[in-house]
Design a protein around this motif. Structure first.
Motif, PDB file in Angstrom:
ATOM      1  N   VAL A  53      14.998  30.154  50.971  1.00  0.00           N
ATOM      2  CA  VAL A  53      14.227  30.667  49.833  1.00  0.00           C
ATOM      3  C   VAL A  53      15.111  30.765  48.591  1.00  0.00           C
ATOM      4  CG1 VAL A  53      12.958  32.657  48.947  1.00  0.00           C
ATOM      5  CG2 VAL A  53      12.585  31.902  51.304  1.00  0.00           C
ATOM      6  N   ALA A  54      16.355  31.241  48.770  1.00  0.00           N
ATOM      7  CA  ALA A  54      17.275  31.353  47.640  1.00  0.00           C
ATOM      8  C   ALA A  54      17.657  29.980  47.094  1.00  0.00           C
ATOM      9  CB  ALA A  54      18.527  32.119  48.064  1.00  0.00           C
ATOM     10  N   ILE A  55      17.895  29.022  47.971  1.00  0.00           N
ATOM     11  CA  ILE A  55      18.249  27.660  47.534  1.00  0.00           C
ATOM     12  C   ILE A  55      17.106  27.046  46.730  1.00  0.00           C
ATOM     13  CG2 ILE A  55      18.728  25.316  48.342  1.00  0.00           C
ATOM     14  CD1 ILE A  55      20.079  26.657  50.813  1.00  0.00           C
ATOM     15  N   LEU A  56      15.890  27.186  47.236  1.00  0.00           N
ATOM     16  CA  LEU A  56      14.730  26.625  46.542  1.00  0.00           C
ATOM     17  C   LEU A  56      14.569  27.240  45.160  1.00  0.00           C
ATOM     18  CD1 LEU A  56      12.298  26.537  49.581  1.00  0.00           C
ATOM     19  CD2 LEU A  56      13.121  24.537  48.326  1.00  0.00           C
ATOM     20  N   ALA A  57      14.806  28.553  45.042  1.00  0.00           N
ATOM     21  CA  ALA A  57      14.706  29.211  43.744  1.00  0.00           C
ATOM     22  C   ALA A  57      15.806  28.737  42.803  1.00  0.00           C
ATOM     23  CB  ALA A  57      14.780  30.724  43.924  1.00  0.00           C
ATOM     24  N   GLU A  58      17.018  28.578  43.329  1.00  0.00           N
ATOM     25  CA  GLU A  58      18.147  28.204  42.484  1.00  0.00           C
ATOM     26  C   GLU A  58      18.064  26.761  42.015  1.00  0.00           C
ATOM     27  OE1 GLU A  58      23.046  28.482  42.465  1.00  0.00           O
ATOM     28  OE2 GLU A  58      21.908  29.161  44.213  1.00  0.00           O
ATOM     29  N   LEU A  59      17.558  25.888  42.885  1.00  0.00           N
ATOM     30  CA  LEU A  59      17.539  24.452  42.558  1.00  0.00           C
ATOM     31  C   LEU A  59      16.167  23.957  42.109  1.00  0.00           C
ATOM     32  CD1 LEU A  59      19.823  22.970  45.370  1.00  0.00           C
ATOM     33  CD2 LEU A  59      20.435  23.771  43.080  1.00  0.00           C
ATOM     34  N   GLY A  60      15.226  24.868  41.919  1.00  0.00           N
ATOM     35  CA  GLY A  60      13.925  24.463  41.390  1.00  0.00           C
ATOM     36  C   GLY A  60      13.080  23.693  42.377  1.00  0.00           C
ATOM     37  N   GLY A  61      13.199  24.005  43.651  1.00  0.00           N
ATOM     38  CA  GLY A  61      12.385  23.342  44.667  1.00  0.00           C
ATOM     39  C   GLY A  61      11.019  23.974  44.783  1.00  0.00           C
ATOM     40  N   PRO A  62      10.210  23.472  45.706  1.00  0.00           N
ATOM     41  CA  PRO A  62       8.875  24.040  45.891  1.00  0.00           C
ATOM     42  C   PRO A  62       8.950  25.494  46.348  1.00  0.00           C
ATOM     43  CG  PRO A  62       9.415  22.517  47.672  1.00  0.00           C
ATOM     44  CD  PRO A  62      10.479  22.362  46.640  1.00  0.00           C
ATOM     45  N   ARG A  63       8.004  26.294  45.891  1.00  0.00           N
ATOM     46  CA  ARG A  63       7.978  27.713  46.257  1.00  0.00           C
ATOM     47  C   ARG A  63       7.422  27.862  47.670  1.00  0.00           C
ATOM     48  NH1 ARG A  63       8.068  32.479  43.403  1.00  0.00           N
ATOM     49  NH2 ARG A  63       6.961  34.235  44.336  1.00  0.00           N
ATOM     50  N   PRO A  64       8.121  28.564  48.557  1.00  0.00           N
ATOM     51  CA  PRO A  64       7.603  28.747  49.922  1.00  0.00           C
ATOM     52  C   PRO A  64       6.262  29.465  49.913  1.00  0.00           C
ATOM     53  CG  PRO A  64       9.921  29.345  49.818  1.00  0.00           C
ATOM     54  CD  PRO A  64       9.473  29.160  48.408  1.00  0.00           C
ATOM     55  N   GLY A  65       5.353  29.001  50.763  1.00  0.00           N
ATOM     56  CA  GLY A  65       4.037  29.595  50.843  1.00  0.00           C
ATOM     57  C   GLY A  65       3.983  30.705  51.865  1.00  0.00           C
ATOM     58  N   PRO A  66       2.918  31.501  51.852  1.00  0.00           N
ATOM     59  CA  PRO A  66       2.768  32.598  52.815  1.00  0.00           C
ATOM     60  C   PRO A  66       2.812  32.075  54.260  1.00  0.00           C
ATOM     61  CG  PRO A  66       1.120  32.755  51.071  1.00  0.00           C
ATOM     62  CD  PRO A  66       1.783  31.422  50.918  1.00  0.00           C
ATOM     63  N   GLY A  67       3.558  32.761  55.097  1.00  0.00           N
ATOM     64  CA  GLY A  67       3.621  32.404  56.507  1.00  0.00           C
ATOM     65  C   GLY A  67       4.543  31.262  56.841  1.00  0.00           C
TER      66      GLY A  67
END
Length: 313
Positions: A53-67
């Motif tokens: 989750v932190a990597i995706l936020a830092e590198l502008g990846g897709p936002r994790p969905g619920p579940g």
């Protein structure tokens, strides 16, 4: 047990942790430590999800969905290589990725892959997509048996690039993630030491056992203090402009690894074989943590720490 616990944490939102470097890094790491203290394997899987989750936020990846349950599969042994084929905005992955924790559990993963030429990229993969096949397990250890760590084969699997080539390793968050692993080691060490603390609290510990507890307690306190100091340094310099991120993370990992070794070794010497043979939960924690801490590269990591420490003197 471990898998069910991670699923409960996900459903309850307990894995929605503060991102590192945003002012609450110590809150993040202490929550990870508490999870590993409750269950070492579950804590290891939770840490990987939180890191993704932190990597995706830092590198502008897709936002994790619920579940969604994410893993980070970035081991690069020479005999298991995943290659990325780029065709405009489309990416396809082919090959076998080794050491994939949560291989049959995760819904999504960040997967490192070889790019055309000599670079490496990081890619987000929906593990329900065509061409993803966890391979039969070759895991023989009792420790981390519930982590479902095995190889996964990719065959023309669609993926989404996350960040620029090489950015996964060069970003400041790489070492912040490595420090998060140390927090889990500390939590596991605390859990392993609990029978020794209980013996002392009951007044049945002999002087030798009390001496062992004193050494363990000092090591755990040192690791906790290092965790707090490292978190404060990350929050003060989240972009690592001072260039100290690797040094701080490696130092914390070495201190936490020492706490693990003290807890495992001294608890066994103080209490004898009974907890290891008759207490199934304690024996499982020791086995799980003994495997987990081997994410450290031992003297190779200490050598690198020595180089960095010498440069900073």
């Amino acid at each position: 047990m471990s898998v069910g616990l991670v699923k409960r944490w996900l459903a309850a939102g307990e894995l929605d942790l503060p991102l590192p470097g945003r002012g609450e890094t110590l809150v993040r790491w202490r929550r990870l430590a508490a999870m590993a203290e409750e269950d070492v394997t579950a804590g290891r899987l939770a840490e990987a999800h939180a890191d993704a989750v932190a990597i995706l936020a830092e590198l502008g990846g897709p936002r994790p969905g619920p579940g969604q349950w994410w893993g980070v599969w970035a081991a690069e042994p020479p005999d298991a290589v995943v290659s990325a084929t780029l065709d405009g905005d489309r990416v396809r992955l082919d090959g076998v990725k080794a050491w994939c924790s949560g291989a049959g559990l995760c819904s999504h993963a960040l997967v490192s892959a070889q790019l055309p030429g000599d670079g490496r990229g990081l890619f987000a993969v929906d593990l329900g997509a065509p061409g993803v096949q966890p391979l039969p397990s070759t895991w023989r250890a009792t420790g981390m048996g519930e982590s479902d760590t095995r190889s996964v084969q990719f065959e023309d699997t669609p993926a989404v690039a996350v960040g620029r080539p090489g950015e996964y390793l060069s970003r400041p968050g790489f070492w912040q993630g490595g420090a998060g692993v140390a927090a889990c080691w500390l939590g596991g060490a605390r859990a392993v030491a609990q029978p020794l603390y209980r013996r002392a609290a009951a007044g049945t510990a002999d002087p030798h056992a009390l001496a062992h507890l004193g050494a363990v307690d000092a090591a755990l306190a040192a690791a906790d203090a290092a965790l707090a100091a490292t978190a404060a340094a990350v929050d003060a310099d989240p972009a690592d402009d001072a260039g100290r991120g690797e040094l701080l993370a490696r130092r914390l990992r070495a201190i936490a690894e020492t706490a693990v070794e003290e807890s495992i070794g001294r608890s066994a010497r103080a209490l004898g074989p009974a907890p290891l043979c008759l207490d199934v939960e304690h024996a499982r924690r020791v086995a799980d943590l003994s495997v987990y801490v081997r994410q450290s590269h031992a003297e190779r990591d200490l050598e690198r720490l020595g180089v960095l420490a010498g440069m900073s003197a």
